[in-house]
Design an enzyme around this catalytic site. Structure first.
Site, short mmCIF file in Angstrom:
data_model
loop_
_atom_site.label_atom_id
_atom_site.label_comp_id
_atom_site.label_asym_id
_atom_site.label_seq_id
_atom_site.Cartn_x
_atom_site.Cartn_y
_atom_site.Cartn_z
N GLY A 34 0.83 -1.22 0.00
CA GLY A 34 0.00 0.00 0.00
C GLY A 34 0.85 1.26 0.00
O GLY A 34 2.08 1.20 -0.12
N THR A 115 -10.69 -6.35 8.63
CA THR A 115 -9.24 -6.09 8.59
C THR A 115 -8.79 -5.41 9.87
O THR A 115 -7.78 -5.80 10.47
CB THR A 115 -8.89 -5.20 7.37
OG1 THR A 115 -9.36 -5.85 6.20
CG2 THR A 115 -7.40 -4.96 7.26
N TYR A 168 -14.91 2.06 9.17
CA TYR A 168 -13.50 2.43 9.29
C TYR A 168 -13.21 2.93 10.71
O TYR A 168 -12.31 2.44 11.39
CB TYR A 168 -13.17 3.51 8.26
CG TYR A 168 -11.70 3.82 8.14
CD1 TYR A 168 -10.82 2.87 7.64
CD2 TYR A 168 -11.18 5.05 8.52
CE1 TYR A 168 -9.46 3.14 7.52
CE2 TYR A 168 -9.83 5.34 8.42
CZ TYR A 168 -8.98 4.38 7.91
OH TYR A 168 -7.63 4.65 7.80
N TYR A 182 -3.85 -5.41 25.29
CA TYR A 182 -2.68 -6.29 25.21
C TYR A 182 -1.49 -5.68 25.97
O TYR A 182 -0.71 -6.38 26.60
CB TYR A 182 -2.29 -6.57 23.76
CG TYR A 182 -2.87 -7.85 23.22
CD1 TYR A 182 -4.21 -7.93 22.83
CD2 TYR A 182 -2.10 -9.02 23.13
CE1 TYR A 182 -4.75 -9.11 22.35
CE2 TYR A 182 -2.63 -10.20 22.66
CZ TYR A 182 -3.96 -10.25 22.26
OH TYR A 182 -4.48 -11.42 21.80
N GLN A 185 -2.50 -5.97 29.80
CA GLN A 185 -2.60 -7.34 30.33
C GLN A 185 -1.31 -8.14 30.17
O GLN A 185 -0.92 -8.89 31.05
CB GLN A 185 -3.76 -8.06 29.65
CG GLN A 185 -4.31 -9.22 30.46
CD GLN A 185 -5.64 -9.70 29.89
OE1 GLN A 185 -6.48 -8.91 29.47
NE2 GLN A 185 -5.83 -11.00 29.86
#
Ligand code: UDP
Length: 341
Positions: A34, A115, A168, A182, A185
């Site tokens: 991209g 995604t 989006y 994440y 934790q």
């Protein structure tokens, strides 16, 4: 083939990013074919890293990375980021995969959400297993139609959860929440840049994938009408690609940025009509400006409040809008116009 404008820009990025941080390291770039992803692949390769680029080519294009495919340190994997698996050790993941163009993502809302949500969940697990740094491309769109402009990271946003842009915006907001979880934790090293409108060579110009900047340049080159939505008084702030990429690279290795959201963008705000006029002047085209209905929920103003990135990594934009725009027009003018689809 990689051309002179991009080569010169890469040299400028390399002057600001320290080589020793990435030489010999294993880097995964999702959305590697991209716009921003392909620039990152180029920079990492030139800094001596080994790069795996993952892209399902739904919006990315091989022509952005064709020049890298023969390099033994570069590997391209055509795969959906939601299902990608990797057995080799990875030290850095730059998770850039996503559908960024509003006209395009609104006709693929499910894929856009998947995604951001499932792709980010997959990358979070991969990062956790590898104890890797994970930089996730979030967006100014998490602020929605912001009521505080210039917008600081502390602003929570004004987003319609079921509007045309929600696939989006909410996908990216979910991913931010997941990655912060994440970090809390598991102590995962996550970095969350909120990237504002970026532009430069390789920004898609064709059909639904085209953004205001690249589409206007393409229209001006062809002497076609420049299609302004609404009255053109809505604003955006455009950041040249080298400044965006430099910010991303510096953030990747910054210790203090662990678990942080950080704006990346240029704080020079302008109306879309001003953009159209400037492109008309520089290209000396004969295009008329035509006005079309404003898409629902199109943000009225967008401009980042930029101080956090500078405080963290010592970043300031290097490229003035006028210079970046001329450079971008020059680059597009050296290529055949993409077929419109
Ligand atoms: N826009 C426009 N004409 C176009 C495409 C976009 O006037 O052909 C407007 C769009 O409505 C938005 C701004 O330009 O207000 C920036 O659009 P872009 O495609 O860059 O996406 P966005 O910044 O909204 O994510």
């Amino acid at each position: 083939m990689i051309d002179d404008i991009i080569l010169e820009d890469l040299e400028n990025i390399k002057k600001l990013v320290k080589e020793d941080k990435f030489a010999g390291k294993n880097v995964l770039v999702t959305g590697g074919a991209g716009f921003i992803g392909s620039w990152l692949c180029d920079v990492f390769i030139s800094l001596g890293a080994k790069v795996v680029a993952v892209d399902d080519l739904s919006t990315g294009r091989m022509k952005n990375i064709d020049h890298l495919t023969k390099n033994p340190k570069f590997k391209f994997v055509k795969c959906d980021v939601c299902t990608f698996k990797n057995k080799e050790k990875i030290e850095f993941i730059l998770h850039m995969a996503g559908h960024a163009s509003p006209d395009e993502y609104q006709i693929h809302p499910i894929e856009t959400l998947q995604t951001s949500a499932f792709g980010s969940a997959n990358m979070a697990e991969l990062a956790r297993k590898n104890d890797a740094t994970l930089l996730f491309a979030s967006t100014s769109e998490v602020y929605g139609d912001a009521e505080v402009v210039p917008t600081p990271e502390s602003y929570w946003g004004k987003v319609n959860p079921i509007g045309p842009r929600s696939c989006y915006d909410e996908g990216k907001r979910f991913a931010e929440a997941l990655l912060v979880a994440y970090h809390k934790q598991y102590g995962l090293d996550v970095k969350i840049p909120r990237i504002f409108n970026s532009y430069g060579p390789r920004l898609r110009e064709d059909g639904l994938y085209g953004r205001a900047m690249s589409r206007f340049i393409a229209q001006a080159r062809a002497n076609d009408a420049i299609t302004v939505y609404g009255d053109g008084k809505q604003t955006r702030s455009f950041c040249y690609i080298t400044d965006t990429v430099t910010g991303l690279m510096l953030l990747t290795t910054n210790e203090k940025a662990k678990g942080e959201v950080v704006n990346i963008g240029n704080s020079k705000e302008m109306t879309i009509l001003e953009l159209a006029k400037r492109i008309k002047e520089i290209t000396k085209c004969k295009s008329p400006v035509t006005f079309h209905p404003l898409p629902k929920d199109d943000p009225k103003r967008r401009c980042p409040y930029m101080s956090k990135l500078d405080a963290l990594v010592g970043w300031k934009p290097q490229v003035k809008f006028e210079d970046g725009l001329r450079r971008t027009i020059k680059w597009f003018s050296s290529k055949p116009r993409d077929p419109q689809n």
